[in-house]
Design an enzyme around this catalytic site. Structure first.
Site, PDB file in Angstrom:
ATOM      1  N   GLU A 161      -1.436  -5.485   8.271  1.00  0.00           N
ATOM      2  CA  GLU A 161      -0.864  -4.813   9.491  1.00  0.00           C
ATOM      3  C   GLU A 161      -1.597  -5.058  10.809  1.00  0.00           C
ATOM      4  OE1 GLU A 161       0.091  -0.799   8.958  1.00  0.00           O
ATOM      5  OE2 GLU A 161       0.944  -0.869   6.814  1.00  0.00           O
TER       6      GLU A 161
ATOM      7  N   ASP B 275       0.751  -1.261   0.014  1.00  0.00           N
ATOM      8  CA  ASP B 275       0.016  -0.066  -0.074  1.00  0.00           C
ATOM      9  C   ASP B 275       0.877   1.264   0.051  1.00  0.00           C
ATOM     10  OD1 ASP B 275       0.747  -0.016   2.493  1.00  0.00           O
ATOM     11  OD2 ASP B 275      -1.427   0.070   3.505  1.00  0.00           O
ATOM     12  N   SER B 276       2.140   1.058  -0.004  1.00  0.00           N
ATOM     13  CA  SER B 276       3.110   2.252  -0.096  1.00  0.00           C
ATOM     14  C   SER B 276       2.921   2.811  -1.544  1.00  0.00           C
ATOM     15  CB  SER B 276       4.650   1.724   0.077  1.00  0.00           C
ATOM     16  OG  SER B 276       4.792   0.555  -0.647  1.00  0.00           O
TER      17      SER B 276
ATOM     18  N   GLU C 198       9.069  -4.920  10.868  1.00  0.00           N
ATOM     19  CA  GLU C 198       9.518  -3.762  10.244  1.00  0.00           C
ATOM     20  C   GLU C 198       9.890  -2.736  11.467  1.00  0.00           C
ATOM     21  OE1 GLU C 198       8.113  -0.051   7.226  1.00  0.00           O
ATOM     22  OE2 GLU C 198       6.690  -1.629   7.728  1.00  0.00           O
TER      23      GLU C 198
ATOM     24  N   LYS D  72      -1.804  -9.376   2.868  1.00  0.00           N
ATOM     25  CA  LYS D  72      -0.669  -9.168   4.051  1.00  0.00           C
ATOM     26  C   LYS D  72      -1.682  -7.984   5.037  1.00  0.00           C
ATOM     27  CE  LYS D  72       2.638  -5.864   3.846  1.00  0.00           C
ATOM     28  NZ  LYS D  72       2.011  -4.829   5.157  1.00  0.00           N
TER      29      LYS D  72
END
Length: 203
Positions: free
Chosen positions: A114, A43-44, A181, A112
């Site tokens: 978060e 989503d970056s 991360e 994925k």
């Protein structure tokens, strides 16, 4: 032959796993040709392609479009779609529908999330339905407003213990891998040693 979730799992503790990010078919093809195991459609893309300051404005439709493009460009790598802010964790049926779209419509192999305490049950439900989940702990950019920036996470004993507990809970819930991360190396090492699923460091 396309890399599978089982292939990634089999590398845990045995050999390094390579993962790179791509947002389009051309980049995915170039990455795939180099033999990378996993391509993350992050989503970056909100920052790098759409000019946003954070990942928060990214929509499910945008992620589905970028994921589909990457899936068309990659023949061998496992394609993982990042689930954008508020696309999961609010309502279970909506969460399942949004994650399912990435496999049904965009041809992703996994999603994925978060993660936090709120995603343990969702991870279990998604994996029961056949949607593989890559968990993500440590710095979670979708929580930038809550965190007050992009600071390193797990830097004290209590935070490190909480991170380890969440990692083990998501493994138990069925996650096939864990992204860590921006956490201290000793914390990442401790989590990696405690888990049977592979961990992937990003920063």
């Amino acid at each position: 032959m396309r890399t599978t979730v089982r292939d990634v799992l089999s590398k845990a503790g045995e050999e390094p796993i390579t993962m790179l990010t791509a947002y389009d078919a051309v980049t995915a093809e170039l990455v795939d040709e180099q033999g990378v195991d996993v391509i993350l459609v992050g989503d970056s893309v909100g920052n790098t392609q759409h000019g946003h300051e954070t990942t928060l404005p990214v929509t499910v439709d945008q992620m589905a479009d970028h994921t589909a493009a990457v899936a068309r460009g990659a023949d061998d790598a496992l394609v993982v779609a990042d689930m954008p802010f508020l696309s999961y964790g609010v309502d279970e049926s909506d969460s399942i529908e949004h994650a399912g779209r990435m496999l049904k419509e965009a041809n992703a192999d996994a999603v994925k999330l978060e993660c936090g305490p709120h995603t343990v049950e969702l991870t279990e439900k998604l994996t029961q339905l056949g949607i593989p989940v890559m968990a993500h702990l440590g710095l979670t950019p979708q929580h930038v407003n809550q965190l007050g920036g992009y600071q390193r996470q797990g830097t004290d004993e209590e935070a490190a213990a909480e991170l380890l507990d969440l990692a083990e809970a998501h493994q138990e819930a069925g996650a096939f891998s864990l992204v860590l991360e921006h956490v201290p190396a000793n914390v990442a090492s401790a989590v990696t040693k405690a888990l049977e699923i592979p961990t992937i460091g990003i920063g």
